[in-house]
Design an enzyme around this catalytic site. Structure first.
Site, PDB file in Angstrom:
ATOM      1  N   GLY A  21      -1.839   8.142  15.928  1.00  0.00           N
ATOM      2  CA  GLY A  21      -3.135   7.591  15.527  1.00  0.00           C
ATOM      3  C   GLY A  21      -3.005   6.582  14.396  1.00  0.00           C
ATOM      4  N   VAL A  56       1.265   0.313   6.316  1.00  0.00           N
ATOM      5  CA  VAL A  56       1.352  -1.111   5.974  1.00  0.00           C
ATOM      6  C   VAL A  56       0.871  -1.908   7.193  1.00  0.00           C
ATOM      7  CG1 VAL A  56       3.094  -1.259   4.147  1.00  0.00           C
ATOM      8  CG2 VAL A  56       3.806  -0.897   6.504  1.00  0.00           C
ATOM      9  N   LYS A  87      -7.677 -15.637   6.550  1.00  0.00           N
ATOM     10  CA  LYS A  87      -6.303 -16.149   6.495  1.00  0.00           C
ATOM     11  C   LYS A  87      -6.199 -17.390   7.383  1.00  0.00           C
ATOM     12  CE  LYS A  87      -1.622 -14.884   7.908  1.00  0.00           C
ATOM     13  NZ  LYS A  87      -0.771 -13.887   8.550  1.00  0.00           N
ATOM     14  N   ILE A 356       0.862  -6.416  14.791  1.00  0.00           N
ATOM     15  CA  ILE A 356      -0.467  -6.040  15.308  1.00  0.00           C
ATOM     16  C   ILE A 356      -0.787  -6.900  16.532  1.00  0.00           C
ATOM     17  CG2 ILE A 356      -2.944  -5.944  14.774  1.00  0.00           C
ATOM     18  CD1 ILE A 356      -2.135  -5.165  11.895  1.00  0.00           C
TER      19      ILE A 356
HETATM   20  C1  FAD Z   1       7.103  -3.154   5.691  1.00  0.00           C
HETATM   21  C2  FAD Z   1       6.186  -3.425   6.827  1.00  0.00           C
HETATM   22  C3  FAD Z   1       5.198  -4.391   6.714  1.00  0.00           C
HETATM   23  C4  FAD Z   1       4.359  -4.681   7.794  1.00  0.00           C
HETATM   24  N1  FAD Z   1       3.434  -5.680   7.690  1.00  0.00           N
HETATM   25  C5  FAD Z   1       2.726  -6.036   8.780  1.00  0.00           C
HETATM   26  C6  FAD Z   1       1.802  -7.108   8.747  1.00  0.00           C
HETATM   27  O1  FAD Z   1       1.576  -7.718   7.704  1.00  0.00           O
HETATM   28  N2  FAD Z   1       1.159  -7.435   9.888  1.00  0.00           N
HETATM   29  C7  FAD Z   1       1.362  -6.766  11.054  1.00  0.00           C
HETATM   30  O2  FAD Z   1       0.793  -7.142  12.084  1.00  0.00           O
HETATM   31  N3  FAD Z   1       2.177  -5.705  11.089  1.00  0.00           N
HETATM   32  C8  FAD Z   1       2.860  -5.334  10.007  1.00  0.00           C
HETATM   33  N4  FAD Z   1       3.699  -4.265  10.062  1.00  0.00           N
HETATM   34  C9  FAD Z   1       3.731  -3.453  11.272  1.00  0.00           C
HETATM   35  C10 FAD Z   1       2.508  -2.524  11.283  1.00  0.00           C
HETATM   36  O3  FAD Z   1       2.476  -1.747  10.117  1.00  0.00           O
HETATM   37  C11 FAD Z   1       2.560  -1.634  12.507  1.00  0.00           C
HETATM   38  O4  FAD Z   1       2.796  -2.395  13.650  1.00  0.00           O
HETATM   39  C12 FAD Z   1       1.242  -0.928  12.685  1.00  0.00           C
HETATM   40  O5  FAD Z   1       0.863  -0.256  11.530  1.00  0.00           O
HETATM   41  C13 FAD Z   1       1.302   0.033  13.836  1.00  0.00           C
HETATM   42  O6  FAD Z   1       2.035   1.174  13.526  1.00  0.00           O
HETATM   43  P1  FAD Z   1       2.046   2.339  14.589  1.00  0.00           P
HETATM   44  O7  FAD Z   1       0.658   2.740  14.881  1.00  0.00           O
HETATM   45  O8  FAD Z   1       2.909   1.928  15.722  1.00  0.00           O
HETATM   46  O9  FAD Z   1       2.826   3.504  13.837  1.00  0.00           O
HETATM   47  P2  FAD Z   1       2.354   4.468  12.632  1.00  0.00           P
HETATM   48  O10 FAD Z   1       1.378   3.831  11.727  1.00  0.00           O
HETATM   49  O11 FAD Z   1       3.620   4.998  12.029  1.00  0.00           O
HETATM   50  O12 FAD Z   1       1.601   5.646  13.368  1.00  0.00           O
HETATM   51  C14 FAD Z   1       2.301   6.671  14.037  1.00  0.00           C
HETATM   52  C15 FAD Z   1       1.341   7.767  14.411  1.00  0.00           C
HETATM   53  O13 FAD Z   1       2.037   8.738  15.181  1.00  0.00           O
HETATM   54  C16 FAD Z   1       1.731  10.021  14.671  1.00  0.00           C
HETATM   55  N5  FAD Z   1       2.828  10.928  15.012  1.00  0.00           N
HETATM   56  C17 FAD Z   1       4.164  10.731  14.852  1.00  0.00           C
HETATM   57  N6  FAD Z   1       4.831  11.817  15.284  1.00  0.00           N
HETATM   58  C18 FAD Z   1       3.908  12.689  15.732  1.00  0.00           C
HETATM   59  C19 FAD Z   1       3.967  13.995  16.292  1.00  0.00           C
HETATM   60  N7  FAD Z   1       5.129  14.648  16.448  1.00  0.00           N
HETATM   61  N8  FAD Z   1       2.830  14.601  16.638  1.00  0.00           N
HETATM   62  C20 FAD Z   1       1.617  13.992  16.470  1.00  0.00           C
HETATM   63  N9  FAD Z   1       1.503  12.751  15.940  1.00  0.00           N
HETATM   64  C21 FAD Z   1       2.632  12.123  15.574  1.00  0.00           C
HETATM   65  C22 FAD Z   1       1.546   9.794  13.174  1.00  0.00           C
HETATM   66  O14 FAD Z   1       0.831  10.856  12.580  1.00  0.00           O
HETATM   67  C23 FAD Z   1       0.734   8.491  13.217  1.00  0.00           C
HETATM   68  O15 FAD Z   1      -0.616   8.796  13.452  1.00  0.00           O
HETATM   69  C24 FAD Z   1       4.507  -3.954   8.990  1.00  0.00           C
HETATM   70  C25 FAD Z   1       5.463  -2.934   9.075  1.00  0.00           C
HETATM   71  C26 FAD Z   1       6.308  -2.677   8.022  1.00  0.00           C
HETATM   72  C27 FAD Z   1       7.336  -1.583   8.140  1.00  0.00           C
END
Ligand code: FAD
Length: 521
Positions: A21, A56, A87, A356
């Protein structure tokens, strides 16, 4: 299942189970529930409060407006709730050599004249020694960004004010919460819990159900892995291989810390090259986001932390948080009945704010290729999804690698390495075309076409040897006259724009923004 909840095809709805999420999970849930009929697709999202999100991801690309508009989100309300600012592009400082600065804008450079793209006229003018040959002056978005100005683009295609687009800087956690409320209101089922087991069909290998720590079991027909860097289902359970790109993009860590806001609200992200990577600066209404993306081969964490804290505009709001990552992607994003979206499918450093966007593109492609309820899995859908996904990643990768490779920071170990490393063939090809003819990539699908490549190639000091000879049809004096007229037209229009800060205050000021600027500003 009762007849009452069968859909118009007479089959049961396809059960979509999203694990995770963060931004990826909630964008997937919102996109699917908005674009597909709920009687055809049921959506359940599992997230773990204990694990949390990466926290982030504050800078975006203009495509996100299309996503929000598709959801029917009210822009001013969304901006207030996520403390967002506008932006117009990214300012790159010190990338070619210390002291250099250019902006990669969300918009065009110049206009095509006589059927010839602008860059050919520009490079001809440069060779002819015409005055004012600063490429940046011919982009509306650049000049507006330099002036800290903002207004919505004009819809009249003939106006120079229509030649740019905009994106947002926002609080990533608040954006995911915003989408969560939006999706739950529209029927997405949210389950809080930690997935600790996954069962598979012994014959097909497809995923069948996930089991939570509480013992609850959730069965699905299609699983979307949004579990972040863990890649719980695609990488962990299905074992899809990782393609590592560290040899092209050596940064593998980031430190992130917000600081108090100081000074005017800039309508652009800043990316400043540093000894072992680069720092970001992202202005939000109530604070400024900062981070240092660096390579652990070239600097210690503690030195990177000191370097980051030394360049903040205002007082740090807490201790910097360390994040570790590997650049690259899973060889397949869709395998069997599992599709990975977001960090679970791959990661490219945030230099061009692309993650994103990659989530949005994957959600859009998935919605188009979604299996029909009751039809089983069709490998051709997965193949097409994987083809598109690979193309997106590789194009973005080449563009990011360009920023590193085109540097003249001689004597600095990271920069010496990236300047001399062997490049991907696809990037070598683009560089050759540009160097010989000023030819730039132009494609309908995917990110970063002509103007983006031009801004970085020229911004980092690469001047082509030739240009399209059709540009010679203009006399030099006519060319000089046209360039001056365009430059003046852009500047005059920008001078009449509102300041970005004033525009935000009027349009979408968040309650938390009041008084957030440091007294010293
Ligand atoms: C340093 C950094 C800077 C960034 N800056 C940018 C930016 O400026 N612009 C941009 O577009 N993107 C940026 N990104 C990328 C961006 O942060 C991600 O693409 C975005 O937040 C999506 O993350 P996600 O949802 O894939 O993962 P996450 O935010 O890590 O979410 C993972 C989810 O999975 C759940 N989960 C994991 N394991 C389990 C489990 N076993 N059971 C149940 N739930 C679980 C967690 O609870 C969480 O809800 C950046 C990334 C980094 C590392």
């Amino acid at each position: 299942m009762s007849e009452a909840i069968r859909n118009r095809h007479g089959s049961q709805p396809l059960r979509v189970v999203i694990v995770g999420g963060g931004t990826a999970g909630w964008m997937s849930a919102a996109g699917i529930s908005r674009q597909l009929r709920t009687e055809d697709y049921s959506v359940t999202l599992i997230e773990s409060d204990d694990i949390g999100t990466v926290g982030v991801g504050e800078a975006t690309l203009p495509h996100i407006k299309i996503f929000n508009d598709m959801l029917g989100i009210d822009e001013a309300q969304f901006m207030r709730e996520t403390r967002a600012t506008f932006k117009l592009g990214i300012q790159f400082r010190d990338w070619d050599r210390p002291g250099d600065c250019y902006i990669h804008p969300f918009g065009a450079f110049g206009e095509p004249w006589g059927g010839v793209e602008f860059q050919h006229h520009f490079f001809r003018a440069l060779r002819a020694g015409i005055q004012h040959p600063s490429l940046q002056d011919y982009s509306y978005a650049v000049v507006a960004a330099r002036n800290d100005a903002f207004e919505f683009p004009n819809e009249d295609r003939k106006s120079v004010r229509s030649t740019y687009a905009y994106a947002y800087h926002f609080d990533a956690g608040l954006y995911a919460s915003y989408l969560r409320s939006w999706a739950i209101e529209r029927g997405v089922r949210r389950i809080e819990g930690r997935v600790c087991d996954v069962s598979r069909d012994p014959t097909t290998g497809d995923l069948v159900e996930v089991t939570l720590q509480s013992g609850e079991r959730i069965a699905g027909d299609l699983f979307i892995d949004c579990s972040g860097f863990r890649s719980l289902l695609l990488g962990g359970i299905l074992g899809v291989a990782w393609q590592d790109w560290t040899h092209w993009l050596p940064c593998d860590r980031a430190l992130a810390v917000p600081c108090n806001r100081v000074g005017a609200l800039t309508p652009y992200t800043r990316a400043t090259a540093r000894q072992a990577g680069w720092t970001w600066r992202i202005p939000l209404q109530h604070r400024t986001g900062n981070g240092y993306v660096f390579s652990s081969q070239f600097i210690k964490d503690s030195d990177a932390q000191s370097a980051l804290l030394a360049v903040l505009d205002g007082a740090a709001q807490g201790e910097p948080r360390l994040l570790r990552f590997s650049p690259g992607r899973r060889a397949l994003a869709w395998s069997g009945n599992c599709v990975a979206i977001g960090l679970a499918s791959g990661f490219l450093e945030p230099l061009e704010s692309t993650s994103i966007y990659l989530i949005q593109a994957a959600v859009t492609d998935l919605v188009k290729l979604m299996p029909k309820p009751g039809s089983g899995t069709d490998p051709r859908l997965a193949d097409e999804f994987n083809r598109l996904n690979e193309m997106q990643y590789e194009r973005i990768r080449d563009f990011l690698v360009l920023h590193y490779a085109a540097n003249r920071r001689v004597g600095e170990p990271l920069w010496d390495y990236v300047r001399t490393m062997p490049l991907p063939d696809s990037l070598v090809h683009k560089l050759q075309l540009y160097r010989s003819r000023a030819a730039l990539p132009n494609y309908q699908y995917g990110l970063f076409a002509r103007d983006s490549w031009l801004s970085v190639l020229y911004g980092q000091g690469i001047v082509p040897e030739g240009y399209d000879r059709l540009a010679d049809a203009f006399t030099i004096s006519k060319l000089a006259e046209r360039l001056t007229e365009l430059r003046n037209r852009i500047q005059t229009n920008v001078d009449a724009m509102s300041a970005h800060g004033a525009f935000i205050a009027d349009y979408c000021r968040a309650a938390e923004a009041a008084g957030s600027e440091e007294a010293a500003a």
